[in-house]
Design a protein around this motif. Structure first.
Motif, PDB file in Angstrom:
ATOM      1  N   ALA A   4       0.835  -1.202   0.000  1.00  0.00           N
ATOM      2  CA  ALA A   4       0.000   0.000   0.000  1.00  0.00           C
ATOM      3  C   ALA A   4       0.867   1.249   0.000  1.00  0.00           C
ATOM      4  N   LEU A   5       0.293   2.337  -0.454  1.00  0.00           N
ATOM      5  CA  LEU A   5       0.960   3.633  -0.285  1.00  0.00           C
ATOM      6  C   LEU A   5       0.862   3.967   1.194  1.00  0.00           C
ATOM      7  N   GLN A   6       1.982   4.258   1.804  1.00  0.00           N
ATOM      8  CA  GLN A   6       1.951   4.685   3.188  1.00  0.00           C
ATOM      9  C   GLN A   6       1.855   6.201   3.178  1.00  0.00           C
ATOM     10  N   VAL A   7       0.627   6.740   3.344  1.00  0.00           N
ATOM     11  CA  VAL A   7       0.562   8.198   3.384  1.00  0.00           C
ATOM     12  C   VAL A   7       1.182   8.723   4.675  1.00  0.00           C
ATOM     13  N   GLY A   8       1.262   7.839   5.682  1.00  0.00           N
ATOM     14  CA  GLY A   8       1.939   8.219   6.917  1.00  0.00           C
ATOM     15  C   GLY A   8       1.119   9.180   7.754  1.00  0.00           C
ATOM     16  N   SER A   9       1.655   9.533   8.904  1.00  0.00           N
ATOM     17  CA  SER A   9       0.983  10.495   9.779  1.00  0.00           C
ATOM     18  C   SER A   9       1.176  11.888   9.187  1.00  0.00           C
ATOM     19  N   VAL A  10       0.412  12.841   9.683  1.00  0.00           N
ATOM     20  CA  VAL A  10       0.559  14.213   9.175  1.00  0.00           C
ATOM     21  C   VAL A  10       1.989  14.735   9.393  1.00  0.00           C
ATOM     22  N   PRO A  11       2.580  14.577  10.585  1.00  0.00           N
ATOM     23  CA  PRO A  11       3.965  15.052  10.749  1.00  0.00           C
ATOM     24  C   PRO A  11       4.944  14.367   9.787  1.00  0.00           C
ATOM     25  N   GLU A  12       4.752  13.075   9.532  1.00  0.00           N
ATOM     26  CA  GLU A  12       5.636  12.382   8.577  1.00  0.00           C
ATOM     27  C   GLU A  12       5.507  12.984   7.187  1.00  0.00           C
ATOM     28  N   ARG A  13       4.260  13.260   6.808  1.00  0.00           N
ATOM     29  CA  ARG A  13       4.017  13.855   5.488  1.00  0.00           C
ATOM     30  C   ARG A  13       4.656  15.235   5.389  1.00  0.00           C
ATOM     31  N   LEU A  14       4.464  16.012   6.466  1.00  0.00           N
ATOM     32  CA  LEU A  14       4.990  17.381   6.444  1.00  0.00           C
ATOM     33  C   LEU A  14       6.513  17.386   6.390  1.00  0.00           C
ATOM     34  N   ARG A  46      -9.634  20.657  14.057  1.00  0.00           N
ATOM     35  CA  ARG A  46     -10.018  19.616  13.088  1.00  0.00           C
ATOM     36  C   ARG A  46      -9.856  20.076  11.645  1.00  0.00           C
ATOM     37  N   CYS A  47     -10.145  21.341  11.390  1.00  0.00           N
ATOM     38  CA  CYS A  47     -10.146  21.816  10.002  1.00  0.00           C
ATOM     39  C   CYS A  47      -8.741  22.068   9.476  1.00  0.00           C
ATOM     40  N   CYS A  48      -7.756  22.205  10.331  1.00  0.00           N
ATOM     41  CA  CYS A  48      -6.390  22.479   9.852  1.00  0.00           C
ATOM     42  C   CYS A  48      -5.740  21.197   9.348  1.00  0.00           C
ATOM     43  N   PRO A  49      -5.432  21.123   8.047  1.00  0.00           N
ATOM     44  CA  PRO A  49      -4.872  19.890   7.474  1.00  0.00           C
ATOM     45  C   PRO A  49      -3.461  19.587   7.977  1.00  0.00           C
ATOM     46  N   ALA A  50      -2.794  20.568   8.593  1.00  0.00           N
ATOM     47  CA  ALA A  50      -1.407  20.372   9.014  1.00  0.00           C
ATOM     48  C   ALA A  50      -1.286  20.102  10.512  1.00  0.00           C
ATOM     49  N   HIS A  51      -2.411  20.003  11.213  1.00  0.00           N
ATOM     50  CA  HIS A  51      -2.408  19.776  12.667  1.00  0.00           C
ATOM     51  C   HIS A  51      -1.560  20.821  13.394  1.00  0.00           C
ATOM     52  N   VAL A  52      -1.706  22.057  12.984  1.00  0.00           N
ATOM     53  CA  VAL A  52      -0.994  23.148  13.643  1.00  0.00           C
ATOM     54  C   VAL A  52      -1.562  23.381  15.056  1.00  0.00           C
ATOM     55  N   TYR A  53      -2.851  23.121  15.211  1.00  0.00           N
ATOM     56  CA  TYR A  53      -3.528  23.458  16.464  1.00  0.00           C
ATOM     57  C   TYR A  53      -3.841  22.225  17.291  1.00  0.00           C
ATOM     58  N   THR A  54      -3.829  22.413  18.616  1.00  0.00           N
ATOM     59  CA  THR A  54      -4.361  21.377  19.497  1.00  0.00           C
ATOM     60  C   THR A  54      -5.357  22.035  20.439  1.00  0.00           C
TER      61      THR A  54
ATOM     62  N   SER B 248     -12.137  15.388  10.809  1.00  0.00           N
ATOM     63  CA  SER B 248     -10.927  16.184  10.645  1.00  0.00           C
ATOM     64  C   SER B 248     -10.508  16.128   9.187  1.00  0.00           C
ATOM     65  N   ALA B 249     -10.023  17.261   8.683  1.00  0.00           N
ATOM     66  CA  ALA B 249      -9.679  17.362   7.266  1.00  0.00           C
ATOM     67  C   ALA B 249      -8.638  16.312   6.886  1.00  0.00           C
ATOM     68  N   SER B 250      -7.657  16.106   7.757  1.00  0.00           N
ATOM     69  CA  SER B 250      -6.602  15.153   7.404  1.00  0.00           C
ATOM     70  C   SER B 250      -7.128  13.719   7.425  1.00  0.00           C
ATOM     71  N   ASP B 251      -8.087  13.411   8.315  1.00  0.00           N
ATOM     72  CA  ASP B 251      -8.673  12.062   8.312  1.00  0.00           C
ATOM     73  C   ASP B 251      -9.435  11.796   7.023  1.00  0.00           C
ATOM     74  N   GLU B 273       5.268  15.461  -1.245  1.00  0.00           N
ATOM     75  CA  GLU B 273       4.895  16.751  -0.678  1.00  0.00           C
ATOM     76  C   GLU B 273       3.444  16.673  -0.221  1.00  0.00           C
ATOM     77  N   TYR B 274       3.128  17.435   0.828  1.00  0.00           N
ATOM     78  CA  TYR B 274       1.768  17.494   1.376  1.00  0.00           C
ATOM     79  C   TYR B 274       1.413  18.966   1.529  1.00  0.00           C
ATOM     80  N   GLY B 275       0.267  19.360   1.001  1.00  0.00           N
ATOM     81  CA  GLY B 275      -0.069  20.778   1.071  1.00  0.00           C
ATOM     82  C   GLY B 275      -1.559  21.010   1.170  1.00  0.00           C
ATOM     83  N   SER B 276      -1.929  22.260   1.401  1.00  0.00           N
ATOM     84  CA  SER B 276      -3.350  22.613   1.398  1.00  0.00           C
ATOM     85  C   SER B 276      -3.508  24.056   0.919  1.00  0.00           C
ATOM     86  N   HIS B 277      -4.691  24.343   0.428  1.00  0.00           N
ATOM     87  CA  HIS B 277      -4.960  25.655  -0.165  1.00  0.00           C
ATOM     88  C   HIS B 277      -6.467  25.819  -0.225  1.00  0.00           C
TER      89      HIS B 277
END
Ligand SMILES: Cc1cc2nc3c(=O)[nH]c(=O)nc-3n(C[C@H](O)[C@H](O)[C@H](O)COP(=O)(O)OP(=O)(O)OC[C@H]3O[C@@H](n4cnc5c(N)ncnc54)[C@H](O)[C@@H]3O)c2cc1C
Ligand code: SF4
Lengths: 99, 429
Positions: A4-14, A46-54, B248-251, B273-277
């Protein structure tokens, strides 16, 4: 090449992205009073795709601005006054190599 | 009054800003192009299908000269469900030359190079903080850090967040149903693997749009586009629906990538690369004032995007608005009147051209696409019809019409809903 493609966790992707971090200045400032009184921490996180917020236990909002992808989603879903968000200073922040 | 530093100052080196700057420089005006990214394109992200006919008007040979990824010859729309996928898949020679996939970090950089060749003064790595105005409110230039720069006309090509026009009070903060967030990854795969999986040869490319389970029922859709040696994969989620969904958007993005109908293409790839816009989704309803004294607004900054459900279009409209703006600004500069009245030719050209016509045609699309059945119910109904048609389990066969009727009867979609959606759909799209 198989598996499978490992999209990985958000921090891994970033971690694949390139960033020039502005050490001196955060481009995101939270007004914790507005966040708590409007109860918006969850939806912003939840809406932040980069998990900047907690979402903090007291209803406040934690910020890791270094991961920001500069989309503006948080600002668009936040109630008036909860966030002050602007683009990072010129040359700082994320630099897409693909886009 | 002293002479301004430039005839025209353009803020933002996306397609809208670059094409405006290029055409005005070609007309012989002095033009500065200010971009906050360390290089043009560094801040920009899209799904990546460029409907290129309008760019041919500016660069007739762009398909050969620009860094485009693949020539789109296959367009598919698929409803994903929890158990499968059902859709329409078009491969046609008649699509040839209509669209190309692009990666913006390279493509926008190419556009900006054309600008420099034409004599535009490019300033990358500079964020414009606000506009300068005269006591009467006319825009006279811009402020970036400690620097000020004056111009006869400023072009706000600063993208969907449109801070410059908003700062002037020209545009309100958009409503959440007028915006969607795009979450995207670029996944590398060998060229041959992409060719084999999508059934492509040479520079041929595919653009797959997916709805329904693609977004877990949230208004919006998923995309999967082929680049030369990578795939662009992502979801576009309407903000009002995303916020209300509790997801959640990432989920949502993760689940899309893991859906078997998507995973079969991504298998073995590596995230580059991973991005959003943000995407402007309001269509005609979002287009506000596009010209005021000393200022015009182009591209995403003016809300110029069309989401028809099948395609997200913005780059072509950005370029179309740039052509209209360059015409209107050129006339204003020649006439020596850069007031709102002098710049009014921009809006006229915009509305008379394909941008205005398409915005008008699709004016009802945003409201239509807010009907939740589009994302939740129709995929399973279609799958049910097709499964009943192909699943020859030795029970007696029925005509397709009664198969469809049975599928509808057992779904949550009522006949009245279907009739209403069909009628609204043919009128909106
Ligand atoms: C997920 C997603 C998928 C999409 N898919 C497609 C598609 O398949 N096809 C299509 O045609 N369109 C698509 N779009 C839409 C398309 O990307 C946009 O419509 C298009 O990029 C608009 O071009 P623009 O030049 O107006 O704005 P942008 O490309 O956003 O450019 C704005 C520029 O301004 C700069 N800037 C902003 N503020 C400042 C400042 N203060 N100072 C200096 N510089 C500044 C930015 O860095 C940027 O370079 C998609 C969008 C998204 C998000
Ligand atoms: S701009 Fe986008 S990536 Fe940055 S914090 Fe806000 S939502 Fe997250």
């Amino acid at each position: 090449m198989s598996g499978a493609l490992q999209v990985g966790s958000v921090p891994e992707r970033l971690a694949h992205n390139r960033y020039a971090l502005d050490e001196d200045e955060s481009h995101i400032v939270v007004d914790q009073d507005v966040v708590r009184s409007t109860g918006c921490a969850g939806v912003i996180a939840r809406c932040c795709p980069a998990h900047v917020y907690t979402e903090l236990p007291d209803g406040g909002l934690g910020v890791e601005y270094a991961a920001c992808l500069e989309c503006g989603t948080c600002l668009a879903v936040a109630p008036e006054g909860a966030l002050s968000w602007h683009y990072p200073r010129g040359g700082f922040g994320v630099s897409f190599r693909e886009g | 009054m002293s002479e301004p530093d430039f005839d025209v100052a353009v803020v933002g080196a996306g397609p809208a800003g670059c094409v405006t700057a290029y055409l005005l420089a070609q007309q012989g005006h002095s033009v500065v192009l200010v971009e906050r990214g360390e290089a043009p394109g560094a801040k920009n992200l899209s799904g990546g299908v460029l409907y290129g006919r309008v760019l041919e008007q500016v660069f007739p040979d762009f398909a050969a000269a620009a860094p485009v990824e693949r020539r789109v010859v296959r367009n598919a729309v698929t409803f994903l469900t929890s158990t499968g996928a059902v859709g329409v898949d078009l491969t046609s020679d008649r699509l040839d030359g209509n669209a190309y996939t692009v990666l913006r970090a390279r493509f926008d950089a190419w556009l900006a190079e054309r600008c420099e060749e034409a004599g535009v003064f490019l300033m990358p790595g500079v964020r414009v903080d606000r506009l300068l105005t005269s006591p009467s409110g006319a825009v006279t230039g811009l402020v970036a850090g400690d620097d000020e720069l004056s111009a006869r006309v400023v072009v706000a090509a600063d993208g969907v967040n449109s801070f410059l026009a908003r700062g002037l009070g020209l545009r309100p903060k958009p409503a959440q149903n007028q915006l969607a967030v795009g979450v995207k990854a670029v996944v590398s795969l060998p060229r041959e693997t992409i060719d084999d999986r999508f059934g492509l040869v040479g520079d041929e490319g595919a653009a797959l749009a997916m709805v329904g389970e693609a977004t877990g029922g949230i208004g919006g859709g998923g995309f999967l586009y082929t680049n030369a040696t990578s795939l662009s994969v992502g979801v576009v989620l309407r903000l009002d629906d995303l916020a209300a969904s509790g997801a959640s958007a990432s989920d949502v993005f993760d689940r899309y990538c893991e859906h078997p109908a998507v995973q079969r293409y991504l298998r073995g790839g590596e995230v580059l690369e991973y991005g959003s816009h943000l995407v402007a989704e309001g269509g005609l309803g979002m287009l506000g004032t596009v010209a005021t004294d000393g200022l015009v607004v182009v591209g995403d900054a003016a809300g110029l995007t069309i989401n028809s459900g099948l395609t997200v279009r913005g780059m072509d409209l950005a370029i179309g608005s740039a052509i209209a703006a360059a015409g209107g600004i050129g006339d204003a500069l020649d006439a020596g009147d850069t007031s709102a009245a002098g710049l009014a030719g921009y809006r006229e050209r915009l509305m008379a051209g394909f941008v205005g016509k398409d915005l008008t045609t699709y004016a009802k699309a945003p409201a239509f696409l807010e009907r939740p059945r589009m994302y939740r119910d129709y995929g399973p109904v279609l799958e049910d019809v097709m499964v009943r048609a192909f699943d020859l389990d030795t029970t007696p066969r029925k005509h397709l019409a009664s198969v469809a009727w049975d599928a509808l009867r057992t779904s949550p979609v009522g006949m009245l809903d279907l009739a209403s959606d069909l009628w609204a759909g043919v009128r909106a799209l």
